[in-house]
Design an enzyme around this catalytic site. Structure first.
Site, PDB file in Angstrom:
ATOM      1  N   ARG A 163      42.438 -77.327 -21.116  1.00  0.00           N
ATOM      2  CA  ARG A 163      42.900 -76.739 -22.364  1.00  0.00           C
ATOM      3  C   ARG A 163      44.089 -75.859 -22.049  1.00  0.00           C
ATOM      4  O   ARG A 163      44.130 -75.209 -21.008  1.00  0.00           O
ATOM      5  CB  ARG A 163      41.801 -75.935 -23.049  1.00  0.00           C
ATOM      6  CG  ARG A 163      40.951 -75.068 -22.106  1.00  0.00           C
ATOM      7  CD  ARG A 163      40.414 -73.910 -22.806  1.00  0.00           C
ATOM      8  NE  ARG A 163      39.354 -74.333 -23.734  1.00  0.00           N
ATOM      9  CZ  ARG A 163      38.713 -73.486 -24.527  1.00  0.00           C
ATOM     10  NH1 ARG A 163      39.003 -72.214 -24.523  1.00  0.00           N
ATOM     11  NH2 ARG A 163      37.788 -73.922 -25.348  1.00  0.00           N
ATOM     12  N   THR A 164      45.088 -75.893 -22.947  1.00  0.00           N
ATOM     13  CA  THR A 164      46.296 -75.114 -22.704  1.00  0.00           C
ATOM     14  C   THR A 164      46.021 -73.660 -23.054  1.00  0.00           C
ATOM     15  O   THR A 164      45.577 -73.352 -24.149  1.00  0.00           O
ATOM     16  CB  THR A 164      47.440 -75.643 -23.570  1.00  0.00           C
ATOM     17  OG1 THR A 164      47.581 -77.027 -23.343  1.00  0.00           O
ATOM     18  CG2 THR A 164      48.721 -74.928 -23.252  1.00  0.00           C
ATOM     19  N   LEU A 165      46.275 -72.789 -22.141  1.00  0.00           N
ATOM     20  CA  LEU A 165      46.085 -71.370 -22.408  1.00  0.00           C
ATOM     21  C   LEU A 165      47.402 -70.655 -22.654  1.00  0.00           C
ATOM     22  O   LEU A 165      47.509 -69.774 -23.476  1.00  0.00           O
ATOM     23  CB  LEU A 165      45.393 -70.688 -21.227  1.00  0.00           C
ATOM     24  CG  LEU A 165      43.876 -70.670 -21.234  1.00  0.00           C
ATOM     25  CD1 LEU A 165      43.395 -69.741 -20.143  1.00  0.00           C
ATOM     26  CD2 LEU A 165      43.329 -70.200 -22.569  1.00  0.00           C
ATOM     27  N   ASN A 188      43.333 -77.536 -27.467  1.00  0.00           N
ATOM     28  CA  ASN A 188      44.273 -77.961 -26.435  1.00  0.00           C
ATOM     29  C   ASN A 188      45.628 -78.226 -27.074  1.00  0.00           C
ATOM     30  O   ASN A 188      46.078 -79.369 -27.137  1.00  0.00           O
ATOM     31  CB  ASN A 188      43.743 -79.231 -25.753  1.00  0.00           C
ATOM     32  CG  ASN A 188      44.586 -79.618 -24.573  1.00  0.00           C
ATOM     33  OD1 ASN A 188      45.388 -78.833 -24.073  1.00  0.00           O
ATOM     34  ND2 ASN A 188      44.415 -80.857 -24.113  1.00  0.00           N
TER      35      ASN A 188
END
Lengths: 279, 245
Positions: free
Chosen positions: B22-24, B126
């Site tokens: 997942r993009t943080l 995400n």
């Protein structure tokens, strides 16, 4: 067509290169009650003959709205037609959701045709026994397509399918040159005339036919019985000049457009009285 | 992605073992994109900077690309996600062309497709870390829209992303009007870009202006804006506070 040893399976070719099951499916279309379609530059009209199982029952639904800009008339196994209409509605709504734009008719028709083709190449399936007249609008104007159980599709100026459709086709063949520039009202009149041809003498009443229209600025919708009866009454009385008056959607433009149409229609009306060409 | 996983486990931020991707936060980012409708179509401006955190690392990043025959896409945010979006759109336009039936996706269709993509990714936690500007002309109709990384989308006569929202849009609200000429449109965009250059820390002085009309897309070669730093307050800045710097 006669029974032969190559017609059991859709996946069996005959020595002459034919798939008999597919051809039998097209026969089923010819057995259904008639459906006709015709188009101008801006409008498409679909019409069909209402068939009821008995006097007690209601008639089968043969015209379906697929989206605001697309409608379909079917002939043949109406159950298959219903299922395909549901598929078409689904495709349209999914496209609209993703792209917020109406699905171009041409693409829907190809998707339908590809779906039909699959059934001609699987041993565990059978071809759809229904012919579809798809009427729709897209950026390039009004279109009318015919989808076959074989998986073929064709674009038409005007067409008729189902039983006694040949009479309607003959009528349409005589008149189709004018259709592109027809007004909406003239187009509907021609549709009703074509339906009448398939009735072979039976009186045309709004209770035995259904008419639907789609056009630029006009969503696909089925005309209600009252409107249809008014139109039938209007042209049955051979005077075209009276036509604008009883129609609820009469306007000045229609009166002017009716003039050149009036000449042609009156000639046609006289022909009707003589003898409809049967071949 | 594994670097991020270890970072995440250090911070104890992993929700469940199943979502390992997942993009943080973004890594290489582009700053504002500004766009407006003018007489013949859409004008869009973006600088060519790709920042790596606070470092102005890359200075020749093209953040505006033509899409199909009728659209122009500009992006701010994570550059690698922008490249991914370009690949999605490439495939979309390819399949559209393969129909070979005279129909083609206009800017409205592309904009809505992008909205669906962005929103669906956001729902999966995400996101594609971008703010996208989509402009185009089809059949004489001008279209200008924006999609954010959480799927918020809208259409307007002028749009901006990032800092542009705060610095450029007030200028556009005051000075934009229907049927701007090309020269006036460019002047207005340059005014906005100059303000951003002065005030946005991640802006670089190398920008492109793109134009899309019914005829097609033109993206200008990169150029710089003239700036002025000769304010008297900058000479002897410590005159009022000896010993400071």
């Amino acid at each position: 067509m006669f029974r032969n040893q190559y017609d059991t399976d859709v996946t069996t070719w005959s020595p002459a290169g034919r798939l008999f099951q597919v051809e039998y499916a097209m026969e089923a279309v010819k057995q259904g009650s008639a459906a006709i379609g015709l188009r101008s530059k801006t409008h498409v009209v679909l019409g069909c003959v209402n068939k009821a199982n008995s006097e007690l029952s209601s008639h089968q639904k043969k015209i379906f709205k697929v989206d605001d800009h697309i409608g379909v008339a079917i002939a043949g196994l109406t159950a298959d037609g219903r299922v395909l209409s549901r598929y078409m509605r689904n495709e349209c709504i999914n496209y609209s959701f993703t792209y917020e734009s109406p699905l171009p008719v041409g693409r829907l028709v190809v998707q339908l045709a590809d779906k039909a083709q699959v059934c001609t190449q699987r041993s565990w399936k059978r071809p759809y026994g229904v012919g579809l007249l798809v009427a729709g609008l897209d950026e390039s104007g009004a279109h009318l397509y015919y989808n076959c159980p074989s998986g073929n599709y064709f674009e038409y100026q005007a067409f008729a399918i189902g039983s006694r459709s040949q009479a309607a086709k003959t009528y349409l063949e005589r008149r189709f040159d004018n259709f592109m520039d027809s007004s909406r009202e003239d187009l509907i009149k021609d549709a009703l005339m074509a339906i009448r041809e398939t009735l072979q003498g039976e009186t045309l009443k709004s209770s035995i036919c259904t008419v639907a229209v789609v056009g630029v600025g006009e969503s696909f919708h089925i005309l209600d019985q009252g409107t249809v009866q008014q139109m039938i009454d209007a042209f049955d009385i051979a005077g075209e000049q009276e036509a604008p008056a009883p129609e609820p959607d009469a306007d000045a433009e229609q009166g002017a457009a009716a003039e050149p149409g009036a000449g042609a229609d009156q000639v046609g009306a006289v022909d009707e009285g003589v003898a409809p060409m049967d071949i | 992605m594994s670097y991020m996983d270890s970072k995440m486990s250090q911070h104890g931020l992993i929700g469940s073992e199943s979502d390992s991707q997942r993009t943080l936060y973004p890594y290489v980012t582009g700053t504002s994109v500004v766009a407006l409708k003018y007489k013949d179509g859409i004008l869009m401006a973006a600088d060519m900077g790709g920042s790596y955190g606070s470092t102005l690392r890359y200075k020749t990043v093209e953040r505006m690309k033509p899409i199909g025959k009728h659209s122009l896409l500009g992006a701010s945010g994570e550059i690698s996600d922008f490249q991914e979006i370009l690949r999605y759109l490439d495939e979309l336009i390819l399949y559209d062309n393969m129909w070979d039936d005279g129909n083609s996706f206009g800017p409205k269709e592309v904009h809505n497709y992008l909205t669906r993509v962005m929103y669906n990714r956001r729902n999966k936690f995400n996101p594609l870390w971008n703010s996208l500007v989509l402009g185009g002309v089809k059949n004489g109709q001008k279209y200008l829209g924006m999609v954010s990384m959480i799927g918020v989308n809208f259409e307007d006569n002028h749009v901006a992303t990032g800092f542009g929202n705060h610095l450029a849009r007030p200028i556009l609200r005051d000075e934009w009007h229907e049927n701007l000429s090309f020269e006036d449109g460019v002047k207005l965009l340059e005014k906005c870009m100059r303000v951003l250059l002065y005030r946005d820390r991640s802006a670089v002085n190398k920008l492109q202006i793109a134009k899309i009309t019914e005829e097609g897309v033109t993206i200008s070669p990169p150029y710089s804006l003239k700036t002025f730093w000769g304010f008297s307050a900058f000479h002897n800045p410590t005159v009022g506070a000896e010993g400071s710097w």
